[in-house]
Design a protein around this motif. Sequence first.
Motif, PDB file in Angstrom:
ATOM      1  N   VAL A  93      -3.473  16.543   3.052  1.00 16.37           N
ATOM      2  CA  VAL A  93      -2.752  15.558   3.859  1.00 16.37           C
ATOM      3  C   VAL A  93      -2.747  14.226   3.117  1.00 16.37           C
ATOM      4  CG1 VAL A  93      -2.765  14.319   6.066  1.00 16.37           C
ATOM      5  CG2 VAL A  93      -3.381  16.741   5.990  1.00 16.37           C
ATOM      6  N   HIS A  94      -1.612  13.546   3.102  1.00 18.88           N
ATOM      7  CA  HIS A  94      -1.461  12.270   2.405  1.00 18.88           C
ATOM      8  C   HIS A  94      -0.841  11.255   3.364  1.00 18.88           C
ATOM      9  CE1 HIS A  94      -2.106  14.300  -1.476  1.00 18.88           C
ATOM     10  NE2 HIS A  94      -1.419  15.295  -0.918  1.00 18.88           N
ATOM     11  N   THR A  95      -1.398  10.031   3.356  1.00 14.31           N
ATOM     12  CA  THR A  95      -0.865   8.950   4.185  1.00 14.31           C
ATOM     13  C   THR A  95      -0.390   7.828   3.253  1.00 14.31           C
ATOM     14  OG1 THR A  95      -2.376   9.479   5.978  1.00 14.31           O
ATOM     15  CG2 THR A  95      -1.394   7.290   6.013  1.00 14.31           C
ATOM     16  N   ALA A  96       0.766   7.292   3.554  1.00 15.68           N
ATOM     17  CA  ALA A  96       1.310   6.189   2.747  1.00 15.68           C
ATOM     18  C   ALA A  96       0.360   4.995   2.796  1.00 15.68           C
ATOM     19  CB  ALA A  96       2.685   5.784   3.284  1.00 15.68           C
ATOM     20  N   SER A  97       0.310   4.260   1.704  1.00 17.45           N
ATOM     21  CA  SER A  97      -0.567   3.088   1.656  1.00 17.45           C
ATOM     22  C   SER A  97       0.154   1.855   2.212  1.00 17.45           C
ATOM     23  CB  SER A  97      -1.014   2.831   0.214  1.00 17.45           C
ATOM     24  OG  SER A  97       0.110   2.634  -0.609  1.00 17.45           O
ATOM     25  N   ARG A  98      -0.642   0.909   2.674  1.00 21.57           N
ATOM     26  CA  ARG A  98      -0.085  -0.348   3.178  1.00 21.57           C
ATOM     27  C   ARG A  98       0.495  -1.139   2.019  1.00 21.57           C
ATOM     28  NH1 ARG A  98      -5.112  -0.514   5.288  1.00 21.57           N
ATOM     29  NH2 ARG A  98      -5.686  -2.211   3.919  1.00 21.57           N
ATOM     30  N   PRO A  99       1.550  -1.908   2.255  1.00 22.09           N
ATOM     31  CA  PRO A  99       2.073  -2.772   1.204  1.00 22.09           C
ATOM     32  C   PRO A  99       1.038  -3.833   0.823  1.00 22.09           C
ATOM     33  CG  PRO A  99       3.611  -2.638   3.048  1.00 22.09           C
ATOM     34  CD  PRO A  99       2.337  -1.979   3.464  1.00 22.09           C
ATOM     35  N   GLU A 100       1.111  -4.298  -0.394  1.00 23.60           N
ATOM     36  CA  GLU A 100       0.184  -5.331  -0.858  1.00 23.60           C
ATOM     37  C   GLU A 100       0.279  -6.551   0.049  1.00 23.60           C
ATOM     38  OE1 GLU A 100      -0.431  -8.085  -4.800  1.00 23.60           O
ATOM     39  OE2 GLU A 100       0.439  -6.098  -5.050  1.00 23.60           O
TER      40      GLU A 100
END
Length: 81
Positions: free
Chosen positions: A68-75
Amino acid sequence: MSLAWSDEVAERDMAERFPQGACGCGADLAGAADLGATARHQQIEIPLVSARPLQHNLHTIACRCGRVHTASRPEGCRPSR
């Protein structure tokens, strides 16, 4: 104290102002002859800054392998509470 005169004023930022009303003789100034601009004044306008919320929806996906992969928050985007 005043700010320096700017020669870089865009045409769209110029406001032409004409006398309005009636002359002492009673004639309407709207029909008077334009003798051109005889004075110039500049003022600096600072645009209003407003904050607006921007929501980032971080999606989670499942690979065929089961990971499972979750998108990272923008910088610069802090975690929510």
